[in-house]
Design an enzyme around this catalytic site. Structure first.
Site, short mmCIF file in Angstrom:
data_model
loop_
_atom_site.label_atom_id
_atom_site.label_comp_id
_atom_site.label_asym_id
_atom_site.label_seq_id
_atom_site.Cartn_x
_atom_site.Cartn_y
_atom_site.Cartn_z
N GLY A 87 10.74 14.71 -30.93
CA GLY A 87 11.14 14.69 -29.53
C GLY A 87 12.22 15.71 -29.26
N LYS A 100 0.86 -1.18 0.00
CA LYS A 100 0.00 0.00 0.00
C LYS A 100 0.89 1.24 0.00
CE LYS A 100 -3.82 0.09 2.32
NZ LYS A 100 -4.81 0.18 3.45
N MET A 101 0.96 1.88 -1.13
CA MET A 101 1.87 3.02 -1.28
C MET A 101 1.18 4.32 -0.87
SD MET A 101 3.51 1.86 -4.95
CE MET A 101 1.93 1.20 -5.51
N ASP A 136 0.19 18.22 -27.09
CA ASP A 136 -0.96 19.12 -27.25
C ASP A 136 -0.51 20.58 -27.19
OD1 ASP A 136 -2.58 16.84 -27.25
OD2 ASP A 136 -2.86 16.92 -25.08
N SER A 164 -8.05 10.70 -29.16
CA SER A 164 -8.59 9.42 -29.62
C SER A 164 -10.11 9.48 -29.75
CB SER A 164 -8.20 8.32 -28.62
OG SER A 164 -8.75 8.61 -27.34
#
Length: 314
Positions: free
Chosen positions: A226, A27-28, A256, A140
């Site tokens: 990139g 459990k982080m 975007d 999408s």
């Protein structure tokens, strides 16, 4: 008049948090989550708003998540119009691991949209175009929406003499380009899907860009590289523009932001070359922002001034 209308068919509420270390079966404990309205066209309108230009966002919205999403846009003073659908809006989840600096991103599929809803959304698009100069469709498509949806959007833009900018992927991109667009911004995977070829060198990418311009009724292709910048391809000409060197904090929303910078410049009567440079500046300004945070205007303008100065001195 809104010079730029954005369309987001499959928006998402973006949830972002940080943990010290990502581990299985543990459990982080994470930081309080940050919630932002997301999706291609939505992010583009958010960036345009920060740059001080007029824009309107049209998007599909459903359920409690959709209502909360609209409240977030109100808080950012975005001119927006939700198109109500039956099913709940999706959510995306991002986790930054402090110990390694790695970002983990989880994108959930959108809820299914009925064919009648998709058709009504197209009708709403026509009503919202008004005197817009640019229509930017980004992101999408949700399940249930045909891959020819963006082709129908392109046709509406052409009939209204509006410059159509498309930023999507897969079959939706290929079908949309069959109808035509003013500008598209494919990454490497999208470029390879469109041409059916592989690219390992910049020269091979240039040949693929030429093929897209030959095979589809598209005027301009901006191909993101990139950290290497971008190619601007138009009839009989391909130019390379280097990106600014920045320290990357998060890649969320950078693509975007690049589209937003391009359309912002074009709407303000800048040349295509200046538009690509400002697009690179906006994308890089978002890269240096943490998590789901988009760019700061002053960062984008500073990086653009550097790029423009270097470009003029070449």
């Amino acid at each position: 008049m809104n010079k730029i209308l954005t369309l987001t068919v499959n928006p998402a509420l973006d949830i972002y948090t940080t943990v010290e270390k990502v581990e299985p079966e543990v459990k982080m404990r994470s930081e309080s989550p940050k919630k932002d309205p997301g999706g291609g066209g939505i992010n583009i309108s958010r960036v345009l708003q920060r740059m001080g230009t007029e824009t309107k966002a049209l998007y599909a919205s459903g359920g409690f998540t959709g209502n909360f999403f609209s409240q977030l846009l109100d808080e950012e003073h975005i001119d927006h119009e939700p198109f109500k659908v039956k099913n709940d809006m999706r959510q995306n989840f991002g986790v930054f691991e402090n110990s390694t600096g790695e970002l983990y991103r989880f994108g959930f599929p959108g809820a299914e949209m009925e064919e009648s809803e998709a058709n009504t959304l197209l009708e709403k698009l026509e009503k919202n175009l008004g005197d817009s100069e640019f229509l930017v469709a980004s992101g999408s498509l949700p399940p249930g929406v045909g891959t020819d949806f963006y082709a129908k959007v392109a046709k509406i833009a052409q009939e209204r003499n509006v410059k159509f900018i498309l930023d999507t992927s897969g079959k939706a991109l290929a079908e949309g380009l069959k109808q035509g667009a003013y500008l598209v911004k494919p990454n490497l995977d999208e470029l390879q899907d469109l041409t059916g070829q592989k690219a390992e060198t910049h020269e091979q990418r240039k040949q693929m860009l030429k093929k897209i311009l030959e095979d589809y009724p598209v005027e301009v292709v901006v191909h993101s590289l990139g950290p290497d910048g971008a190619f601007l391809a138009k009839k009989n000409e391909i130019k390379h523009f280097p990106a600014p060197k920045v320290k990357i904090n998060s890649s969320i929303g950078a693509g975007d932001s690049m589209v937003a910078g391009i359309v912002y410049s074009l709407a303000n009567n800048k040349s295509l070359e200046e538009a690509v440079l400002f697009g690179l500046a906006c994308g890089s300004a978002t890269l240096i922002s943490p998590g789901t945070e988009l760019l700061k205007k002053e960062d984008a303008e500073r990086l653009y001034d550097e790029l423009l100065s270097n470009y003029k001195n070449v």
